[in-house]
Each structure stands twice: as structure tokens, then as C-alpha cells.
Design a protein around this motif. Sequence first.
Motif, PDB file in Angstrom:
ATOM      1  N   ILE A 438     -16.193  23.469 -50.960  1.00 23.35           N
ATOM      2  CA  ILE A 438     -16.029  22.203 -50.242  1.00 23.35           C
ATOM      3  C   ILE A 438     -14.954  21.358 -50.920  1.00 23.35           C
ATOM      4  O   ILE A 438     -15.033  21.064 -52.108  1.00 23.35           O
ATOM      5  N   ILE A 439     -13.969  20.938 -50.121  1.00 30.58           N
ATOM      6  CA  ILE A 439     -12.874  20.127 -50.670  1.00 30.58           C
ATOM      7  C   ILE A 439     -12.751  18.776 -49.983  1.00 30.58           C
ATOM      8  O   ILE A 439     -12.009  17.911 -50.462  1.00 30.58           O
ATOM      9  N   LEU A 440     -13.429  18.573 -48.856  1.00 27.44           N
ATOM     10  CA  LEU A 440     -13.303  17.328 -48.106  1.00 27.44           C
ATOM     11  C   LEU A 440     -14.648  16.926 -47.527  1.00 27.44           C
ATOM     12  O   LEU A 440     -15.406  17.777 -47.023  1.00 27.44           O
ATOM     13  N   TRP A 441     -14.938  15.624 -47.591  1.00 29.92           N
ATOM     14  CA  TRP A 441     -16.068  15.054 -46.865  1.00 29.92           C
ATOM     15  C   TRP A 441     -15.510  14.238 -45.694  1.00 29.92           C
ATOM     16  O   TRP A 441     -14.796  13.252 -45.911  1.00 29.92           O
ATOM     17  N   SER A 442     -15.832  14.625 -44.493  1.00 32.64           N
ATOM     18  CA  SER A 442     -15.412  13.868 -43.318  1.00 32.64           C
ATOM     19  C   SER A 442     -16.579  13.033 -42.805  1.00 32.64           C
ATOM     20  O   SER A 442     -17.675  13.561 -42.588  1.00 32.64           O
ATOM     21  N   ILE A 443     -16.325  11.741 -42.599  1.00 31.27           N
ATOM     22  CA  ILE A 443     -17.385  10.851 -42.120  1.00 31.27           C
ATOM     23  C   ILE A 443     -17.386  10.722 -40.602  1.00 31.27           C
ATOM     24  O   ILE A 443     -18.248  10.024 -40.044  1.00 31.27           O
ATOM     25  N   GLY A 444     -16.454  11.402 -39.923  1.00 29.14           N
ATOM     26  CA  GLY A 444     -16.499  11.318 -38.478  1.00 29.14           C
ATOM     27  C   GLY A 444     -15.368  12.056 -37.799  1.00 29.14           C
ATOM     28  O   GLY A 444     -14.272  12.211 -38.344  1.00 29.14           O
ATOM     29  N   ASN A 445     -15.649  12.517 -36.593  1.00 31.35           N
ATOM     30  CA  ASN A 445     -14.677  13.213 -35.759  1.00 31.35           C
ATOM     31  C   ASN A 445     -14.322  12.367 -34.544  1.00 31.35           C
ATOM     32  O   ASN A 445     -15.189  12.023 -33.737  1.00 31.35           O
ATOM     33  N   GLU A 446     -13.056  12.017 -34.420  1.00 31.76           N
ATOM     34  CA  GLU A 446     -12.527  11.336 -33.238  1.00 31.76           C
ATOM     35  C   GLU A 446     -13.379  10.136 -32.838  1.00 31.76           C
ATOM     36  O   GLU A 446     -13.593   9.873 -31.653  1.00 31.76           O
ATOM     37  N   ILE A 447     -13.868   9.407 -33.833  1.00 35.91           N
ATOM     38  CA  ILE A 447     -14.607   8.183 -33.532  1.00 35.91           C
ATOM     39  C   ILE A 447     -13.680   7.164 -32.878  1.00 35.91           C
ATOM     40  O   ILE A 447     -14.117   6.297 -32.120  1.00 35.91           O
ATOM     41  N   ASP A 448     -12.385   7.287 -33.152  1.00 30.83           N
ATOM     42  CA  ASP A 448     -11.393   6.374 -32.586  1.00 30.83           C
ATOM     43  C   ASP A 448     -10.836   6.858 -31.253  1.00 30.83           C
ATOM     44  O   ASP A 448      -9.814   6.343 -30.785  1.00 30.83           O
ATOM     45  N   TYR A 449     -11.484   7.821 -30.627  1.00 29.60           N
ATOM     46  CA  TYR A 449     -10.966   8.391 -29.376  1.00 29.60           C
ATOM     47  C   TYR A 449     -10.717   7.281 -28.360  1.00 29.60           C
ATOM     48  O   TYR A 449     -11.563   6.397 -28.174  1.00 29.60           O
ATOM     49  N   PRO A 450      -9.584   7.285 -27.683  1.00 28.27           N
ATOM     50  CA  PRO A 450      -9.240   6.174 -26.788  1.00 28.27           C
ATOM     51  C   PRO A 450     -10.288   5.935 -25.698  1.00 28.27           C
ATOM     52  O   PRO A 450     -10.509   6.790 -24.841  1.00 28.27           O
ATOM     53  N   GLY A 451     -10.923   4.770 -25.763  1.00 26.69           N
ATOM     54  CA  GLY A 451     -11.865   4.372 -24.732  1.00 26.69           C
ATOM     55  C   GLY A 451     -13.185   5.100 -24.742  1.00 26.69           C
ATOM     56  O   GLY A 451     -13.988   4.926 -23.815  1.00 26.69           O
ATOM     57  N   ASP A 452     -13.457   5.882 -25.763  1.00 26.33           N
ATOM     58  CA  ASP A 452     -14.694   6.660 -25.771  1.00 26.33           C
ATOM     59  C   ASP A 452     -15.359   6.584 -27.151  1.00 26.33           C
ATOM     60  O   ASP A 452     -15.279   7.522 -27.936  1.00 26.33           O
TER      61      ASP A 452
END
Length: 820
Positions: A438-452
Motif C-alpha cells: 500500500i502506497i496511497l490512502w484515498s479518501i474519496g472517488n470523484e466526490i467533486d463530480y460535476p453536479g453529482d
Amino acid sequence: MSQALSRLAKLPQSLRSLSMLTLAAVALSLPASLSSADNARQQLTFDFDWRFHLGDVPQGPDPSLDHQQWRQLSVPHDWSIEHSFSPDHASGTGYLPGGIGWYRKSFEVPADWQGREVTLHFDGVYRNSEVWLNGQRLGERPYGYAPFYFRLTPYLKTGETNVLAVRVARQQVADSRWYTGTGIYRHVWLTVTNPVHVDTWGTFVTTPRVTDERADIHVTNEVVNHSEQPAEILVETSVLAPDGSRLGEQSTKSELAAGAKYTFAHWHMVEDPQRWTLDEPTLYTMETRIVENGETVDVVRTPFGIRTYYFDADDGFFLNGQAMKIKGVCLHHDAGVVGAAVPDKVLERRLRIVKQLGANAVRCSHNPMAKELYSLCDEIGLLVMDEAFDEWELGKRKWVKGRNVGRAERFGYNEHFEEWAEQDVEAMVRRGRNHPSIILWSIGNEIDYPGDPYVHPEFFDPAAPPADAGSPKTTRLAVVAPSLIAAVKRHDPTRPVTMALSNVPASNDIGLANMLDVAGYNYQEQFYSRDHRDFPGRVIYGSENGQGPPSWQAVADNDYISSIYLWSGFDFLGEAGEWPNHGSKSGVFDTRGFLKPRAWMHRLNWSDEAIVHLTVNQERRNAPRRLFSTSRTPRLWKTEEGTMIMVLIASNCDRVELTLNGKPLEVSTEKFGPYFRARVPFTAGTLAVSGFKDDQLVATDSLVTPGPAAKLELVADREALAADGQDVAHVEIRVVDEAGTLATDATTEVTVEVTGHGKLLGVDNGDQDDTTNLLSPTKKTSDGRLLAIVKSTRTAGELTITVESAGLAPVELMLPTSSE
């Protein structure tokens, strides 16, 4: 090492601590036969002999309830795949149902467990699980991907029968953008310790300094005292070399008060360390012993790998001081016909063929995975980007009638985010923080998706569905993100925190991208150069990318772009289009794990071997820029005599030569990107290609016109199985002609039966539009092939696989199963 240090000096202070680290893997289990010292801690599988009832049972927690008429099964178990596809269910989750189900298990507790601590561990239950022991409610876990555990000791009856009950509730099936599965779909186990012991996920190993001459190793252990008396203890830690030899010992004496927890820290040094690399993933072991009154009361062994890594804003990713491109694929957690209940060997096969493709990394999309994945990546040599969530406090669109069709639902994990998010991040990080992969911890996927669901007034994708009325502004993301970043850093300050951003201009504008240690760009290659210029010091990498040549070219041409994560590794259930499609076709591999023709481009980019690979493009042969048609048989050399066929040759050779039935073909082999193209008149027989480098023949491939389907062949990936009730074999079923040539045009209905000491888990044809029940033993072949997955029982002997098809002679394959 000096080169690595000079590059490190260019990093911001917040990232320098990432450079010198080595992290450990939590031990999966201890051997079945234990020494007296190791008997201080026992890890026992709790997968077998459950009872299951689909539907709600109001008296489900009551230990006096007679559940003997309930169905007996083992977990991992996914009840959604047992049911039929239906357009009445949600497209997003694969047109399969959810519901409410109960699991119960009666078990005897030995009298000698009196005074010991017993902990129940679940690696994942989807979703909204509640757990009772002997009628006492232990707790709940809404998130279906979080590992969790409960202390059983206060309610356990030693020397008696105990009853465990688990309720799983998923009435709203459109609760995700992809297939989730339903039930206790990952492993369960018990850990039995003494009252004084190392807490769950309580060991953390790092290496803050590594050179060729030595590695400094730092270990902390959280020790708890669940007894009613203070304890005088000795905490000992030792590093075990890969060959098992002991490399030194450190110890601390202390008094631990009743009910207290304390963290003990030790520092070790290893001379001439063997580094964990992708080619040689060497693992050491940290052994922790707790001694009380001269007796060993706990032993924990934690595998780890000695390695360093860091990301540089200008020069990319470095592993052990060497610049390296991260060549990754995104993975969902299901595996075709087995759904979400993926056997360990199925997962291992998938990871190994990813490595064989030439990839060196996987991304967990978009949730924590089964803990076996991380240990397998440690052993195989794959880097991991681990990810917590696909949505935060507000729900994304979950399509019901097909992607971007009609009305979407928005319920799901967002309903529990505010209460549970930090706990779920903690579980992900504490469970996984010792894995060198494991080299990265991601706190979210495409939370900034336009309008969604969040809206930025300036940066909005006009092609996206319109935002809901009253949608919140994206500025809310900059308020929520710091709490998640802090939750990661509390438990692992050594790894970078990231997000997979899909609206980089908006995330830049609100300051979100600058909060991250490294910034992941999903399909945002057009912003690479601009942001590299405008945000000096920002580490930018591709966190999700398309499979077209430009995606890889952006990585190959720019030192500062360290990675690509292809969407996706395997076709997966859910995120479906309109009925009858029930799954995504985005994979490099299909659900069977067979490499798709277009994926040979990745083999060319990622492999050093000489390659030529033939495919044909009958349906779109005159399209000048269309590489692959929608044909399901791109390896079929069979049509009407004289028909002109576009032949595509994936190759990294200097030139290629074609022959037809042994005679050279005088045709132009035009280079088109990573492919040679030629128009060839069809004649039945053998179309062959030879690849040359420096005028030396280095690679060959051929296609042979198949005759009529004549027989069946079975090819297994195992010669024997362990009789442990969990071992798995993959059996390829091939329809061939009289000469043994694969009949790639065969769509033959085949039935598979497993008898003896085994069980058929499923038959997969890789067809994401075939709505035949996933567990049906009868399927039609696709490109002349099927994949059968069979599992052993807990009784030694043999299992027999029998395959039948109308008009073809049945065939059998016997696999022995052994308890040794």
C-alpha cells in the motif's frame, strides 16, 4: 541512496516524511499446530456451519430460536447472485436483488477458554449489519466494506453452546453505482487471547531510515489489559529474517493497570537489508511477545517489507530510490459468477494475471477490499492505492433503468457518513497500514463530480445530467476533507493522502486539491501541464484513465506524471446500461479473466518481451481509424472465401511478415499506433505473422480456421486441491474441432456437474448481456470457451468435473483433494 536524498530535498516538508518508510502486513493466521507459547493467541476460522434465512425474523436474536430448518452454508456468502436477473431491480447494482437476511451460528466454547479474551472479526458484511451473541446486542456496522470486530468475552458462556446472530438489511437495492453483493461476503474468524495482549491492529511497523548497509525499524504495539488486576509485563520484539532467523531483540518492562491500554515502542536495526521490490517482494516478520510472570501470554507475528518510496512533483514516483512508472488497473471487488463472495484463490489468480499483463499496481475501486488482497499484493509484488469511499455526506446518482436513463436514486452510505466515516477510515488504515504494497490512502472517488451532487457555479460539465434543485456548492468538500485527512494521519502519518478528482478546475478553485499530499486526476489529462505550471510542488498522477493511447502517452512523455490506472481491470457486475446488460464491459480482462484484444496494446506498453498478436476486424474492415469492431470473435479466421478482412497485429517489432497457408502474403502492413494493419483476402487455413527486430525473428502468432465443433476439452489450473472447504480450481472448457483447434465461433450450450468432494461455484461465459442465472450450471460458450470454478469440501478424496453438450461426447476431469 544519495540520489534519492537529493531528490527528497526538493519535496515539501509535508511529503518528506513519506520517503523513508517500510510497512508491515497483518498476519492472516497462525499455523494450526501451535507451540505452547503460541497457544497464547489462536486465530480460528469461523466460516463454516452457519444457518441462513432470507427474510426478516423478529425473534432472530433470541438464542432459543430453533434455526435447524434454516439453510446450512459457509461464508463468504453473497445471496444476491443466487437469484435471477430482473429489470425490476436496479441497473446500477446489476439488476439483482437485495433484501433482509439472517445468519445464525451455534458453537461450543471449551471450558479452558474461561478467563480468556475472545474477539469476533468480520472482514465485510454488506450492509447495515447488526450482531448479537446469546441475545445480547454487540453492535452494528452500516458500511458494507469496513472490517470490524466485537469483544465477545462479557457475554460468552464457556463450556456451553453459544448462539451468534447477524442481521443484514439491504432493502433499497439501488444503493450503489455498481454491484455490491449482499450478506456476509468476506471471511469471519475468532481470535482467542489472554486478558493481556496486543490490541486488534495494534502493531505498526515503519522503517524511517534505509540504506544498502542498514535499515532502522520502528515498531509500536498497543497492549491492553482486560483483567481486573494490574499486570507486570515484559514486551519483547524481534525481527525475523526471510529465512526465519532472529535478527535481534528489544524489550521493555512495565506495569499495566487493570483496564488500561499503553503503546510500547522499540527500535531495531537490520544490516544489509533485502528490500521489498516488485520483482523480489521479500518479507521480514516482526514478532511481538508479551510475558507476564515468566509466562508468554501473547505472540503476534507481523510480516513487513523493507522499502522506501516517495512522489516528486517534477520527477514522479521513486521506489527504493529508482524512478518508476506506476502501471495500474482499477479493480472492483466482485469476480463474475461468484459475485462478491470471492474465494482467495480466485482473487489470487486475478492479481497474478494483472501482474503478467505487465501492470505493477492496482487501485481499490472505490472501497476497502478483502484483507487477502493486500497480503497477496505483498507476496506477488503489486503496489496498491487503497480507497475509502465513493460518496460522502450526500448521495450520488444510482441509476435504475440504465446508465444516465430516467430517474436515479440517491440513498446509500451517505446516510451514515456523518456518524461513521471517521471510524471507517480508521478501520481501513489500521488494518492495512503494515502492508508494504500500500502506497496511497484515498479518501474519496470523484466526490467533486460535476453536479453529482455538488455544484460549482463556474465549472460544470454541460454533458452531465442536470444537477438537482438545491444541490450544495462544492465548497462543502473543503469543509469535510480535513476531518478525513486527519483520520488517516492519526493512524498512519507516513503515507500520502489522496483523492481521485474528476473536476480539477473546481477542486483547485475551492482549495481541495491543495489539501492533498498527492492529487489524483480522473480522466483529466488535459489539465496536467497547466496545473504542473500553476501549482509548483503539487504531485499530479493519473488515478483513473481511459484505455486509449493518449492516456498512456501522457505518462510516458512527462516525468512528473507518475502513473496510470486503467478503467478497469476486469469487467464487473453493475454500473450497467439498459436491460439486458447487467455489467460493465470496460475491463482489460473479461469476467473470466481472459485478456481482451484491445488490451494487447497495454502488453506492448508495459512489457519488455517481443510481441506479435493477430486479430481480425470483419465488421468494420473499411473504417480507416477504427481499430476494433464490436465482433465477439476477433480471433476467428473464418468467413466467405475471397472476403477482404482487416487484420490487426499488435506488435512492438520493427516489422512484420504475414503468410497464409505457408505462402508469403504480398500485402502492405501499415503501422497505425501500436498496430500493424493489412487487408487480407480470406482463404481457409492458417494465417501466420512473424515479428522481426534488427532483422532477427523474435515473435510469431497464428490463426487457424476452425472446423465444426467436434469435442470438448478441459484445462485446469490446479492438479490437486486442499480439502479445506475453501480451495478453488479454475477449469477452462474449450469447444474444439477434430484437429483440436479452438472453435472460436461456437456458441454451444454446455452443462457442468461436480460430484465427489467438491462443489461447482459457477460457470462463466464472460457475456455481460446474458441474463442466465449466474449460478446456473448450464451456459452457452462465448468465443468457444467457458470458465468453471470449483471448490473443495473439507473431506479428502477427489472431485470429478463432468461436462456435457448436445452432439458432443461428455468429458470428465478428476482432481484429488488432500487434507495434508
